[in-house]
Scaffold this motif. Sequence first.
Motif, PDB file in Angstrom:
ATOM      1  N   VAL A  58       0.875  -1.163   0.000  1.00  0.00           N
ATOM      2  CA  VAL A  58       0.000   0.000   0.000  1.00  0.00           C
ATOM      3  C   VAL A  58       0.915   1.216   0.000  1.00  0.00           C
ATOM      4  O   VAL A  58       1.725   1.399   0.908  1.00  0.00           O
ATOM      5  CB  VAL A  58      -0.932   0.014   1.232  1.00  0.00           C
ATOM      6  CG1 VAL A  58      -1.742   1.299   1.272  1.00  0.00           C
ATOM      7  CG2 VAL A  58      -1.832  -1.202   1.235  1.00  0.00           C
ATOM      8  N   ASN A  59       0.804   2.053  -1.028  1.00  0.00           N
ATOM      9  CA  ASN A  59       1.662   3.229  -1.192  1.00  0.00           C
ATOM     10  C   ASN A  59       3.138   2.865  -1.098  1.00  0.00           C
ATOM     11  O   ASN A  59       3.950   3.581  -0.522  1.00  0.00           O
ATOM     12  CB  ASN A  59       1.330   4.320  -0.175  1.00  0.00           C
ATOM     13  CG  ASN A  59      -0.018   4.938  -0.432  1.00  0.00           C
ATOM     14  OD1 ASN A  59      -0.534   4.881  -1.533  1.00  0.00           O
ATOM     15  ND2 ASN A  59      -0.589   5.539   0.581  1.00  0.00           N
ATOM     16  N   VAL A 118      10.311   2.368   1.291  1.00  0.00           N
ATOM     17  CA  VAL A 118       9.092   3.086   0.918  1.00  0.00           C
ATOM     18  C   VAL A 118       9.489   4.263   0.027  1.00  0.00           C
ATOM     19  O   VAL A 118      10.409   5.010   0.357  1.00  0.00           O
ATOM     20  CB  VAL A 118       8.347   3.593   2.171  1.00  0.00           C
ATOM     21  CG1 VAL A 118       7.140   4.416   1.781  1.00  0.00           C
ATOM     22  CG2 VAL A 118       7.929   2.426   3.045  1.00  0.00           C
ATOM     23  N   LYS A 152       7.971   9.657  -2.197  1.00  0.00           N
ATOM     24  CA  LYS A 152       6.717  10.388  -2.350  1.00  0.00           C
ATOM     25  C   LYS A 152       5.672   9.980  -1.310  1.00  0.00           C
ATOM     26  O   LYS A 152       4.705  10.679  -1.095  1.00  0.00           O
ATOM     27  CB  LYS A 152       6.155  10.247  -3.768  1.00  0.00           C
ATOM     28  CG  LYS A 152       5.655   8.878  -4.125  1.00  0.00           C
ATOM     29  CD  LYS A 152       5.150   8.886  -5.562  1.00  0.00           C
ATOM     30  CE  LYS A 152       4.522   7.579  -5.940  1.00  0.00           C
ATOM     31  NZ  LYS A 152       3.985   7.616  -7.294  1.00  0.00           N
ATOM     32  N   PHE A 153       5.900   8.838  -0.627  1.00  0.00           N
ATOM     33  CA  PHE A 153       4.989   8.394   0.427  1.00  0.00           C
ATOM     34  C   PHE A 153       5.593   8.520   1.821  1.00  0.00           C
ATOM     35  O   PHE A 153       4.919   8.255   2.802  1.00  0.00           O
ATOM     36  CB  PHE A 153       4.574   6.936   0.206  1.00  0.00           C
ATOM     37  CG  PHE A 153       3.832   6.704  -1.083  1.00  0.00           C
ATOM     38  CD1 PHE A 153       2.618   7.318  -1.326  1.00  0.00           C
ATOM     39  CD2 PHE A 153       4.361   5.873  -2.052  1.00  0.00           C
ATOM     40  CE1 PHE A 153       1.936   7.111  -2.504  1.00  0.00           C
ATOM     41  CE2 PHE A 153       3.681   5.655  -3.244  1.00  0.00           C
ATOM     42  CZ  PHE A 153       2.472   6.279  -3.469  1.00  0.00           C
ATOM     43  N   SER A 154       6.871   8.862   1.949  1.00  0.00           N
ATOM     44  CA  SER A 154       7.544   8.909   3.242  1.00  0.00           C
ATOM     45  C   SER A 154       8.375  10.184   3.371  1.00  0.00           C
ATOM     46  O   SER A 154       9.358  10.362   2.649  1.00  0.00           O
ATOM     47  CB  SER A 154       8.454   7.684   3.389  1.00  0.00           C
ATOM     48  OG  SER A 154       9.312   7.831   4.493  1.00  0.00           O
TER      49      SER A 154
END
Length: 166
Positions: A42-43, A58, A61-63
Amino acid sequence: MGYALLRTSALALSFVAGIGLAAAQQQPPPADPQQQSNAVFVNGALAVPGAPANTDTVPAKFSAKNAADDKLIIIAYTFKTLTDEQRRAIYQALKDQPSSAFNADVGTELPPAIELRPVPDEVAARVPQTRDYRYVVANGRLLLVGTSRIVVGVFGDANAPVSEGR
């Protein structure tokens, strides 16, 4: 007669090709809700029981943590992973050395006029990552410097906000 057969064949081929293109452009059927809840990622993060919450894998862009890590110079990454106890030990052991009046952050190249001291063996024994580095105290902060005179770690009083190369 040959011309009529050729024309009919071309028309039939065009019709079949048009149907094939139309079928290719149709939207796929909606995913089964059961499958969506079983997603492994997920993401970009692993979403299975027991998986670590925020890892280096990760996408940035998500972290926010990984986005900040991406901006670090490579050698500074060594000191990003130090524990708070190790950071305090380095700062406490070296903070009382003579201080210089200048300001620098991670990635700054220090001028040749600034005197650098080798990290003492006692500190290197306690925090092995500091071995073979030099340091200088500047404006109440301890700067660890690599062989190229580039600041790779900044340590300060635990109560004061400081750039730690994170």
